[in-house]
Design a protein around this motif. Structure first.
Motif, PDB file in Angstrom:
ATOM      1  N   ILE A 565     -24.953  92.993  83.615  1.00 29.30           N
ATOM      2  CA  ILE A 565     -24.157  91.825  83.216  1.00 29.30           C
ATOM      3  C   ILE A 565     -23.466  91.240  84.448  1.00 29.30           C
ATOM      4  O   ILE A 565     -23.439  90.025  84.648  1.00 29.30           O
ATOM      5  CB  ILE A 565     -23.127  92.226  82.142  1.00 29.30           C
ATOM      6  CG1 ILE A 565     -23.870  92.712  80.890  1.00 29.30           C
ATOM      7  CG2 ILE A 565     -22.208  91.057  81.791  1.00 29.30           C
ATOM      8  CD1 ILE A 565     -22.992  93.374  79.858  1.00 29.30           C
ATOM      9  N   GLU A 566     -22.953  92.135  85.276  1.00 25.16           N
ATOM     10  CA  GLU A 566     -22.256  91.651  86.478  1.00 25.16           C
ATOM     11  C   GLU A 566     -23.208  90.930  87.419  1.00 25.16           C
ATOM     12  O   GLU A 566     -22.865  89.909  88.012  1.00 25.16           O
ATOM     13  CB  GLU A 566     -21.548  92.817  87.163  1.00 25.16           C
ATOM     14  CG  GLU A 566     -20.216  93.082  86.478  1.00 25.16           C
ATOM     15  CD  GLU A 566     -19.652  94.464  86.726  1.00 25.16           C
ATOM     16  OE1 GLU A 566     -20.224  95.202  87.556  1.00 25.16           O
ATOM     17  OE2 GLU A 566     -18.648  94.804  86.079  1.00 25.16           O
ATOM     18  N   LYS A 567     -24.438  91.444  87.490  1.00 23.41           N
ATOM     19  CA  LYS A 567     -25.437  90.753  88.321  1.00 23.41           C
ATOM     20  C   LYS A 567     -25.725  89.375  87.748  1.00 23.41           C
ATOM     21  O   LYS A 567     -25.858  88.384  88.468  1.00 23.41           O
ATOM     22  CB  LYS A 567     -26.733  91.556  88.354  1.00 23.41           C
ATOM     23  CG  LYS A 567     -26.787  92.541  89.499  1.00 23.41           C
ATOM     24  CD  LYS A 567     -28.184  93.133  89.594  1.00 23.41           C
ATOM     25  CE  LYS A 567     -28.096  94.492  90.242  1.00 23.41           C
ATOM     26  NZ  LYS A 567     -29.104  95.429  89.781  1.00 23.41           N
ATOM     27  N   MET A 568     -25.787  89.330  86.432  1.00 24.62           N
ATOM     28  CA  MET A 568     -26.088  88.073  85.750  1.00 24.62           C
ATOM     29  C   MET A 568     -25.036  87.028  86.089  1.00 24.62           C
ATOM     30  O   MET A 568     -25.334  85.848  86.270  1.00 24.62           O
ATOM     31  CB  MET A 568     -26.079  88.349  84.241  1.00 24.62           C
ATOM     32  CG  MET A 568     -26.947  87.479  83.423  1.00 24.62           C
ATOM     33  SD  MET A 568     -27.350  88.348  81.889  1.00 24.62           S
ATOM     34  CE  MET A 568     -25.865  88.113  80.937  1.00 24.62           C
ATOM     35  N   PHE A 569     -23.787  87.450  86.179  1.00 20.69           N
ATOM     36  CA  PHE A 569     -22.698  86.502  86.490  1.00 20.69           C
ATOM     37  C   PHE A 569     -22.400  86.442  87.985  1.00 20.69           C
ATOM     38  O   PHE A 569     -21.385  85.909  88.397  1.00 20.69           O
ATOM     39  CB  PHE A 569     -21.452  86.876  85.692  1.00 20.69           C
ATOM     40  CG  PHE A 569     -21.596  86.532  84.237  1.00 20.69           C
ATOM     41  CD1 PHE A 569     -21.493  85.215  83.809  1.00 20.69           C
ATOM     42  CD2 PHE A 569     -21.887  87.511  83.303  1.00 20.69           C
ATOM     43  CE1 PHE A 569     -21.651  84.886  82.468  1.00 20.69           C
ATOM     44  CE2 PHE A 569     -22.049  87.195  81.973  1.00 20.69           C
ATOM     45  CZ  PHE A 569     -21.934  85.884  81.550  1.00 20.69           C
TER      46      PHE A 569
END
Ligand SMILES: Nc1ncnc2c1ncn2[C@@H]1O[C@H](COP(=O)(O)OP(=O)(O)OP(=O)(O)O)[C@@H](O)[C@H]1O
Ligand SMILES: [Mg+2]
Length: 573
Positions: A565-569
């Motif tokens: 998720i952090e990579k996505m954002f």
């Protein structure tokens, strides 16, 4: 050095015959085609030993004179086309002059025929392609073809024929398919004198459809008829909730010729669009009438394929006719993609589409903890670690787990649970049945009826009891206790088809049957779940042997970790 030889005529004609005739059902198909082409309005088929003993087709069509009769068994002798250009506008079902000589070369055949205006009939006998006799006899006007000892002179081919009942099922299918677009012709199929299919002539297309497709189909059928300069099309469609996991109830006819065509199937699927769940095929009948000059039927030895000159246009008409027909009457499948604007908050559009959650009913067996789970896809939470956030689109369960969140497909997950429960019950002996207070009436097709009469007792193991009520009607007296609110007609029809194919003892077949049962017994997408139901579902999924996939192999959930998720954002790279 290669030595090229011309094959003796006998061998060459047997090879050619092999292209046209591969089993008793193909003889039946060719003979019925001939009777229809001869203008008959009544065709009676009699078989013995699945057609391996006898195939007899009696019609009241035009009949043949002595000269025509002699010619009819010669190769490339046909009354239906005269020159090459006719080949591009075939108006009959036959056109090659191949069928009778092919059958004659691999059987012992007799043809008795009398044109209406003649007083005596002629009887021709031919065996293994060799003319034995032609003599005068008495007979009603029309034609009687008797085929005995099919493949007697090709042992290799005879050996490949299947069991009598399998060949019989194929013949029932063949007669049904041939009869569907000709309601004005009466058809009957007898097996050793016993009638197994009786289709009286009618001026209503729907009454023929109803006898062959069963009452369930006819009660819900949606029809639409379109016509433009190029073609006319009539569609008879079952709504998507009657879809099946195989495409065996999709019938396509071009100028009343049954065809199988991937391209047309694709158009039909596209017409249904998102109404169909993945892997499901609709029940549908299409009649396309097109100028014979605009379609080539001479592309397949069994005449079951065609090429349209303007295939794009045909494709588009099929899609749009089906779309219009369905738009008029049925809602789009509610498991549709998010963002499609279709909302269904807890209100299934069709009550019987939704199965009741299984966990309202006591589970009899507790499964062992999971034994095999591939590392990366592993079920990521013990049930106490899973915190349910809610349901998305009445289709997915969202939950928080230690390292991120899960999106669970409720139907796939429940299918896995039901499947494993059923499997354990079968391994322990049998699936528990529950008697129905009021037996459910089922209208089967002729083929399904034969299968149930022969093998219906094998269903007891699955908790299913069916009684023959008379005709094609059966009473469903007991159903698997684990499955609730199933659409019994469609469920049993799929199950019986499977039963007809092979013996249930085979592992692969058993598995398939259990998969069908699980699919029908599992809750659907679009079902609004209470919190407690979701929580039960997740803990039961965690206890299955393979929580990651449904029995069809689809994933039951997607796991998103915080780091993903952090990579996505772009919080981290
Ligand atoms: N039941 C019948 N009644 C009247 N005539 C028949 C009948 N069956 C066959 N014939 C005649 O015999 C001819 C040969 O039949 P056959 O089935 O071999 O060829 P076809 O129907 O012309 O073409 P195809 O090989 O594509 O079926 C037909 O063209 C027709 O004239
Ligand atoms: Mg023919």
């Amino acid at each position: 050095m290669n030595v090229i030889r011309i094959l003796p005529e006998k061998v060459a004609s047997q090879i050619a015959a092999g292209e046209v005739i591969d089993r008793p059902a193909s003889v039946v198909r060719e003979l019925i085609d001939n009777s229809i082409d001869a203008g008959a309005d009544r065709v009676v088929v009699n078989i013995e030993k699945g057609g391996k003993g006898l195939i007899k087709v009696v019609d009241n069509g035009s009949g043949m004179s002595r000269d025509d009769l002699l010619l009819s068994v010669e190769r490339h002798a046909t009354s239906k086309i005269a020159n090459a250009s006719d080949l591009f506008s075939v108006k009959f079902l036959g056109f090659r002059g191949e069928a009778l000589p092919s059958i004659a070369s691999v059987s012992r055949m007799a043809i008795t025929s009398r044109p209406y205006e003649q007083v005596v009939a002629q009887r021709l006998r031919i065996a293994g392609g060799k003319l034995i006799a032609i003599e005068e006899t008495g007979a009603p006007s029309g034609t009687i073809v008797e085929v005995r000892a099919l493949f007697f002179n090709i042992p290799a081919r005879r050996k490949f024929l299947r069991a009598v009942r399998t060949e019989t099922y194929h013949i029932i299918d063949t007669v049904s398919r041939a009869a569907l677009p000709f309601p004005e012709i009466g058809f009957r199929l007898d097996d050793t004198g016993k009638s197994i299919l009786n289709l009286p002539a009618s001026d209503q297309q729907l009454s023929r459809i109803s006898v062959l497709m069963g009452r369930g189909f006819t009660e819900e059928v949606i029809d639409r008829h379109e016509r433009n300069d190029e073609l006319a099309i009539s569609v008879y469609l079952a709504p998507s909730h009657l879809a099946r996991s195989r495409g065996d109830r999709l019938f396509v006819y071009v100028n009343r010729r049954y065809i199988r065509d991937r391209f047309v199937t694709k158009a039909v699927m596209e017409g249904y669009g998102q109404r169909l769940m993945k892997g499901k095929y609709p029940q549908a009948i299409l009649f396309i009438e097109i100028d014979p000059a605009k379609v080539d039927v001479n592309v397949h030895p069994a005449k079951q394929e065609v090429r349209f000159h303007d295939s794009r246009a045909v494709f588009n008409v099929i899609v749009s006719t089906i779309e219009k027909a369905l738009a008029r009457s049925s809602p789009v499948f509610f498991g549709s993609r998010p963002g499609s604007g279709i909302e269904n908050h807890g209100k299934p559009q069709k009550a019987n589409y939704v199965s009741e959650p299984l966990w309202n009913f006591a589970r009899t067996t507790q499964g062992p903890r999971k034994t095999f789970v591939p590392e990366e896809d592993a079920w990521p939470g013990k049930s106490e670690d899973v915190q349910i956030l809610g349901q998305l689109g009445n289709t997915y369960i969202l939950c928080q787990v230690k390292d991120g969140f899960l999106m669970v497909d409720q139907h796939a997950a429940h299918e896995r649970i039901v499947y494993e429960d059923l499997k354990k019950a079968i391994a322990a002996g049998q699936i528990e049945g529950q008697a129905l207070l009021i037996p459910h009436e089922l209208e089967l097709t002729a083929r399904e009826k034969e299968i149930v009469l022969q093998k219906g007792n094998q269903l007891t193991r699955f908790g299913i009891e069916l009684d023959h009520f008379g005709g094609n009607t059966f009473l469903l007296r007991s159903v698997p206790a684990m499955l609730k609110d199933v659409q019994w007609n469609i469920f049993l029809s799929e199950l019986i088809t499977e039963l007809g194919e092979k013996e249930l003892e085979e592992y692969a077949v058993l598995n398939k049957v259990l998969t069908i049962m699980a699919c029908h017994g599992a809750i659907r997408a679009g079902y609004h779940m209470k919190h407690e139901e979701m929580s039960n579902l997740l803990s039961e999924l965690g206890e299955t042997d393979l929580p990651t996939n449904c029995p069809h192999g689809r994933p039951t959930f997607k796991h998103f970790t915080y780091s993903e998720i952090e990579k996505m954002f772009k919080r981290i790279v």
